[in-house]
Write a protein that holds these residues in place. Structure first.
Motif, PDB file in Angstrom:
ATOM      1  N   GLU A  68       0.818  -1.214   0.000  1.00  0.00           N
ATOM      2  CA  GLU A  68       0.000   0.000   0.000  1.00  0.00           C
ATOM      3  C   GLU A  68       0.858   1.273   0.000  1.00  0.00           C
ATOM      4  O   GLU A  68       0.462   2.304  -0.543  1.00  0.00           O
ATOM      5  CB  GLU A  68      -0.991   0.022   1.172  1.00  0.00           C
ATOM      6  CG  GLU A  68      -0.365  -0.023   2.542  1.00  0.00           C
ATOM      7  CD  GLU A  68      -0.102  -1.434   3.084  1.00  0.00           C
ATOM      8  OE1 GLU A  68       0.146  -1.547   4.294  1.00  0.00           O
ATOM      9  OE2 GLU A  68      -0.134  -2.415   2.308  1.00  0.00           O
ATOM     10  N   VAL A  69       2.052   1.190   0.572  1.00  0.00           N
ATOM     11  CA  VAL A  69       2.963   2.342   0.569  1.00  0.00           C
ATOM     12  C   VAL A  69       3.548   2.536  -0.829  1.00  0.00           C
ATOM     13  O   VAL A  69       3.604   3.660  -1.334  1.00  0.00           O
ATOM     14  CB  VAL A  69       4.071   2.188   1.633  1.00  0.00           C
ATOM     15  CG1 VAL A  69       5.115   3.282   1.506  1.00  0.00           C
ATOM     16  CG2 VAL A  69       3.458   2.192   3.037  1.00  0.00           C
ATOM     17  N   ILE A  70       3.949   1.446  -1.480  1.00  0.00           N
ATOM     18  CA  ILE A  70       4.464   1.543  -2.855  1.00  0.00           C
ATOM     19  C   ILE A  70       3.371   2.083  -3.772  1.00  0.00           C
ATOM     20  O   ILE A  70       3.629   2.971  -4.609  1.00  0.00           O
ATOM     21  CB  ILE A  70       5.007   0.188  -3.363  1.00  0.00           C
ATOM     22  CG1 ILE A  70       6.259  -0.213  -2.573  1.00  0.00           C
ATOM     23  CG2 ILE A  70       5.279   0.233  -4.865  1.00  0.00           C
ATOM     24  CD1 ILE A  70       7.469   0.674  -2.794  1.00  0.00           C
ATOM     25  N   ALA A  71       2.137   1.600  -3.630  1.00  0.00           N
ATOM     26  CA  ALA A  71       1.034   2.109  -4.453  1.00  0.00           C
ATOM     27  C   ALA A  71       0.844   3.608  -4.212  1.00  0.00           C
ATOM     28  O   ALA A  71       0.604   4.375  -5.155  1.00  0.00           O
ATOM     29  CB  ALA A  71      -0.253   1.350  -4.146  1.00  0.00           C
ATOM     30  N   HIS A  72       0.974   4.041  -2.973  1.00  0.00           N
ATOM     31  CA  HIS A  72       0.807   5.457  -2.627  1.00  0.00           C
ATOM     32  C   HIS A  72       1.917   6.315  -3.232  1.00  0.00           C
ATOM     33  O   HIS A  72       1.639   7.315  -3.896  1.00  0.00           O
ATOM     34  CB  HIS A  72       0.780   5.604  -1.102  1.00  0.00           C
ATOM     35  CG  HIS A  72       0.812   7.016  -0.631  1.00  0.00           C
ATOM     36  ND1 HIS A  72      -0.278   7.848  -0.697  1.00  0.00           N
ATOM     37  CD2 HIS A  72       1.814   7.749  -0.095  1.00  0.00           C
ATOM     38  CE1 HIS A  72       0.046   9.038  -0.215  1.00  0.00           C
ATOM     39  NE2 HIS A  72       1.315   8.999   0.153  1.00  0.00           N
ATOM     40  N   ILE A  73       3.168   5.938  -3.035  1.00  0.00           N
ATOM     41  CA  ILE A  73       4.277   6.790  -3.485  1.00  0.00           C
ATOM     42  C   ILE A  73       4.430   6.798  -5.002  1.00  0.00           C
ATOM     43  O   ILE A  73       4.983   7.730  -5.556  1.00  0.00           O
ATOM     44  CB  ILE A  73       5.621   6.454  -2.799  1.00  0.00           C
ATOM     45  CG1 ILE A  73       6.127   5.073  -3.188  1.00  0.00           C
ATOM     46  CG2 ILE A  73       5.521   6.639  -1.288  1.00  0.00           C
ATOM     47  CD1 ILE A  73       7.521   4.733  -2.669  1.00  0.00           C
ATOM     48  N   THR A  74       3.934   5.752  -5.677  1.00  0.00           N
ATOM     49  CA  THR A  74       4.005   5.716  -7.137  1.00  0.00           C
ATOM     50  C   THR A  74       2.752   6.309  -7.773  1.00  0.00           C
ATOM     51  O   THR A  74       2.708   6.482  -8.989  1.00  0.00           O
ATOM     52  CB  THR A  74       4.222   4.282  -7.672  1.00  0.00           C
ATOM     53  OG1 THR A  74       3.155   3.448  -7.215  1.00  0.00           O
ATOM     54  CG2 THR A  74       5.557   3.730  -7.223  1.00  0.00           C
ATOM     55  N   GLY A  75       1.754   6.623  -6.959  1.00  0.00           N
ATOM     56  CA  GLY A  75       0.514   7.201  -7.470  1.00  0.00           C
ATOM     57  C   GLY A  75       0.643   8.694  -7.724  1.00  0.00           C
ATOM     58  O   GLY A  75       1.709   9.299  -7.548  1.00  0.00           O
ATOM     59  N   LEU A  76      -0.458   9.292  -8.130  1.00  0.00           N
ATOM     60  CA  LEU A  76      -0.480  10.727  -8.406  1.00  0.00           C
ATOM     61  C   LEU A  76      -0.287  11.530  -7.126  1.00  0.00           C
ATOM     62  O   LEU A  76      -0.843  11.184  -6.080  1.00  0.00           O
ATOM     63  CB  LEU A  76      -1.809  11.117  -9.047  1.00  0.00           C
ATOM     64  CG  LEU A  76      -2.078  10.554 -10.439  1.00  0.00           C
ATOM     65  CD1 LEU A  76      -3.484  10.925 -10.902  1.00  0.00           C
ATOM     66  CD2 LEU A  76      -1.047  11.061 -11.434  1.00  0.00           C
ATOM     67  N   ARG A  77       0.490  12.595  -7.230  1.00  0.00           N
ATOM     68  CA  ARG A  77       0.662  13.502  -6.095  1.00  0.00           C
ATOM     69  C   ARG A  77      -0.642  14.260  -5.895  1.00  0.00           C
ATOM     70  O   ARG A  77      -1.323  14.614  -6.855  1.00  0.00           O
ATOM     71  CB  ARG A  77       1.803  14.488  -6.359  1.00  0.00           C
ATOM     72  CG  ARG A  77       3.150  13.786  -6.476  1.00  0.00           C
ATOM     73  CD  ARG A  77       4.286  14.756  -6.710  1.00  0.00           C
ATOM     74  NE  ARG A  77       4.629  15.396  -5.434  1.00  0.00           N
ATOM     75  CZ  ARG A  77       4.719  16.702  -5.260  1.00  0.00           C
ATOM     76  NH1 ARG A  77       4.510  17.521  -6.253  1.00  0.00           N
ATOM     77  NH2 ARG A  77       5.029  17.190  -4.080  1.00  0.00           N
ATOM     78  N   PRO A  78      -1.000  14.541  -4.645  1.00  0.00           N
ATOM     79  CA  PRO A  78      -2.243  15.287  -4.402  1.00  0.00           C
ATOM     80  C   PRO A  78      -2.161  16.705  -4.985  1.00  0.00           C
ATOM     81  O   PRO A  78      -1.078  17.286  -5.088  1.00  0.00           O
ATOM     82  CB  PRO A  78      -2.348  15.339  -2.878  1.00  0.00           C
ATOM     83  CG  PRO A  78      -1.117  14.728  -2.325  1.00  0.00           C
ATOM     84  CD  PRO A  78      -0.308  14.167  -3.432  1.00  0.00           C
ATOM     85  N   ASN A  79      -3.309  17.260  -5.347  1.00  0.00           N
ATOM     86  CA  ASN A  79      -3.360  18.627  -5.890  1.00  0.00           C
ATOM     87  C   ASN A  79      -2.831  19.638  -4.882  1.00  0.00           C
ATOM     88  O   ASN A  79      -2.377  20.721  -5.269  1.00  0.00           O
ATOM     89  CB  ASN A  79      -4.775  18.992  -6.290  1.00  0.00           C
ATOM     90  CG  ASN A  79      -5.243  18.196  -7.496  1.00  0.00           C
ATOM     91  OD1 ASN A  79      -4.443  17.761  -8.297  1.00  0.00           O
ATOM     92  ND2 ASN A  79      -6.545  18.002  -7.604  1.00  0.00           N
ATOM     93  N   THR A  80      -2.900  19.309  -3.604  1.00  0.00           N
ATOM     94  CA  THR A  80      -2.452  20.216  -2.549  1.00  0.00           C
ATOM     95  C   THR A  80      -0.946  20.114  -2.299  1.00  0.00           C
ATOM     96  O   THR A  80      -0.414  20.908  -1.535  1.00  0.00           O
ATOM     97  CB  THR A  80      -3.188  19.922  -1.237  1.00  0.00           C
ATOM     98  OG1 THR A  80      -2.975  18.541  -0.894  1.00  0.00           O
ATOM     99  CG2 THR A  80      -4.689  20.180  -1.379  1.00  0.00           C
ATOM    100  N   ALA A  81      -0.277  19.167  -2.944  1.00  0.00           N
ATOM    101  CA  ALA A  81       1.165  18.992  -2.731  1.00  0.00           C
ATOM    102  C   ALA A  81       1.926  20.173  -3.320  1.00  0.00           C
ATOM    103  O   ALA A  81       1.536  20.734  -4.356  1.00  0.00           O
ATOM    104  CB  ALA A  81       1.650  17.688  -3.371  1.00  0.00           C
ATOM    105  N   ALA A  82       3.031  20.533  -2.662  1.00  0.00           N
ATOM    106  CA  ALA A  82       3.878  21.621  -3.151  1.00  0.00           C
ATOM    107  C   ALA A  82       4.506  21.235  -4.486  1.00  0.00           C
ATOM    108  O   ALA A  82       4.793  20.062  -4.743  1.00  0.00           O
ATOM    109  CB  ALA A  82       4.978  21.924  -2.126  1.00  0.00           C
TER     110      ALA A  82
END
Length: 186
Positions: A166-180
């Motif tokens: 689940e961490v690999i899926a998260h870090i390889t996924g799209l960055r949130p719109n709120t991310a810098a």
């Protein structure tokens, strides 16, 4: 095609060692994602802090505290032929292979490309001890290439990231719109 990059010095685009030591967000996942960067003419994946947009090296200690093991594979000269046959481009899946009977290291963890049984390198001894404990305890870990080459191309270095699926899926996924915005983007 990677995003155009600026020419800021690395000291301006990388998170300092003492900065932001806790990367875990309220959802229990690290507040980092992988972004493309051109390094020495090659596209690689780098960890990017969602809060600041600054990059982190794969060896950053704060990543291990967030449940991410990352670094360069060892033994590249010994496994050069296998690496040349494999698809190790950034984002490709890799597999950890526990080698408890390895005569050189009882905690050895080898790495193969997905769909292959050919070893392309080994996790360094310090991280292998930690990963061996996880693997021996039945923990399922996913691995992704951060830097490497495609089949038929000599590979000078292979960098990986390993974590819970689940961490690999998260870090390889799209960055949130709120991310810098990533600090290295032009």
């Amino acid at each position: 095609m990677p995003h155009p990059q600026n020419d800021r010095p690395s000291s301006d685009i990388y998170l300092g060692e003492g900065e932001r030591t806790d990367l875990i967000g309220p959802d229990g996942l690290p507040q980092v994602h992988l972004v493309e960067q051109v390094y020495d003419g090659e596209v690689v994946l780098r960890f990017c802090d969602d809060a600041s947009g600054e990059l982190m090296t794969a060896e950053a200690r704060r990543l291990t505290a967030a449940g991410i093991w990352a670094g360069k594979l060892r033994g590249r000269n010994h496994y050069a032929d296998a690496a040349r046959r494999a698809d190790l481009r950034p984002g490709r899946r890799l597999v950890l292979v526990r080698q408890s009977d390895n005569p050189h290291d009882a905690h050895a963890v080898a790495v193969t490309a997905a769909g292959s049984n050919e070893v392309i390198g080994f996790i360094d001894k310090a991280k292998a001890r930690q990963l061996a404990k996880q693997l021996d305890g039945g923990v399922n870990l996913s691995v992704v290439s951060l830097a490497g080459t495609g089949p038929g191309v000599a590979c000078g270095s292979i960098t990986y990231a390993a974590a819970m699926p689940e961490v690999i899926a998260h870090i390889t996924g799209l960055r949130p719109n709120t991310a810098a915005r990533p600090a290295h983007w032009a």
